[in-house]
Design an enzyme around this catalytic site. Sequence first.
Site, PDB file in Angstrom:
ATOM      1  CE  LYS A  43    -107.795  17.140 -10.138  1.00 21.75           C
ATOM      2  NZ  LYS A  43    -108.373  16.445  -8.947  1.00 21.75           N
ATOM      3  N   GLY A  44    -101.317  16.958 -12.256  1.00 20.10           N
ATOM      4  CA  GLY A  44     -99.974  16.722 -11.736  1.00 20.10           C
ATOM      5  C   GLY A  44     -98.915  17.738 -12.123  1.00 20.10           C
ATOM      6  CD  GLU A  99     -97.294  13.819 -17.846  1.00 26.03           C
ATOM      7  OE1 GLU A  99     -97.778  14.623 -17.035  1.00 26.03           O
ATOM      8  OE2 GLU A  99     -97.961  12.919 -18.391  1.00 26.03           O
ATOM      9  CG  ASP A 100     -97.162  14.484 -13.515  1.00 34.16           C
ATOM     10  OD1 ASP A 100     -97.036  13.813 -14.556  1.00 34.16           O
ATOM     11  OD2 ASP A 100     -98.135  14.364 -12.749  1.00 34.16           O
ATOM     12  CG  ASP A 103     -95.287   4.784 -14.509  1.00 33.43           C
ATOM     13  OD1 ASP A 103     -94.214   4.467 -13.991  1.00 33.43           O
ATOM     14  OD2 ASP A 103     -96.349   4.181 -14.306  1.00 33.43           O
ATOM     15  CG  PHE A 152     -96.583   5.590  -6.033  1.00 35.37           C
ATOM     16  CD1 PHE A 152     -97.144   5.416  -7.290  1.00 35.37           C
ATOM     17  CD2 PHE A 152     -97.149   6.515  -5.167  1.00 35.37           C
ATOM     18  CE1 PHE A 152     -98.261   6.148  -7.678  1.00 35.37           C
ATOM     19  CE2 PHE A 152     -98.274   7.248  -5.545  1.00 35.37           C
ATOM     20  CZ  PHE A 152     -98.826   7.064  -6.799  1.00 35.37           C
ATOM     21  CG  ASP A 159    -102.583  12.059  -7.068  1.00 40.13           C
ATOM     22  OD1 ASP A 159    -102.037  11.998  -8.189  1.00 40.13           O
ATOM     23  OD2 ASP A 159    -103.584  11.381  -6.762  1.00 40.13           O
ATOM     24  NE  ARG A 165    -103.520  16.234  -7.325  1.00 44.37           N
ATOM     25  CZ  ARG A 165    -103.312  15.417  -8.349  1.00 44.37           C
ATOM     26  NH1 ARG A 165    -102.167  15.443  -9.003  1.00 44.37           N
ATOM     27  NH2 ARG A 165    -104.250  14.565  -8.725  1.00 44.37           N
TER      28      ARG A 165
END
Length: 175
Positions: A43-44, A99-100, A103, A152, A159, A165
């Site tokens: 969902k990001g 992509e959000d 990582d 983070f 989220d 979000r």
Amino acid sequence: MKLEHDISVLISEEELDNKILELGTKISKDYEGKCVHLICILKGSIFFTCELAKRITVPVTLDFISVSSYGSGTVSSGSINIKKELDESIEGKDVIVIEDIIDSGRTLSFLIPMLKDRKPNSLKLCTMLDKPERREFGIQVDYNGFQIPDKFVVGYGLDYDQKYRNLPYIGVVHL
Ligand code: IMP
Ligand code: MG
């Protein structure tokens, strides 16, 4: 907004707007005369995908995929589980995966080869955020919004426990 956690702004709404316009302009130039097929990773990436799509001036089509990655320590470590497949074939299309945040790179290290096997005409990767310090899998990023430190973050689609979000900025959660 009253928040349950202490969250400090890392990237403001204005900085995000400016960067997305810059990325949209670059993509529009790179794909001149073509149609670009954006694949949003749910969902990001939804907020970033929508804003970016609005800044692209060549024809755009959209599709959505949802994946969950198994963390290390599970039997299927390293593989990804597709929770929602794409609706359409990508064969012959000029695809950009949106992509959000990247990582470890685990998700994309499986998703990108899987999509390449489906014979798109071209396939590039665009990410809003990149945490290079955390990388475990080599990923080639074609369009990058911001490199961020190993913190983070939430907001703009990202989220913490499914919350935050909808923050219009990127914030660091102080846990
Ligand atoms: P990777 O497979 O390790 O690259 O993980 C990427 C995914 O982990 C992202 O698409 C996010 O869903 C999630 N993620 C990684 N870092 C963060 C963060 O700082 N905040 C929220 N989600 C994150
Ligand atoms: Mg994601």
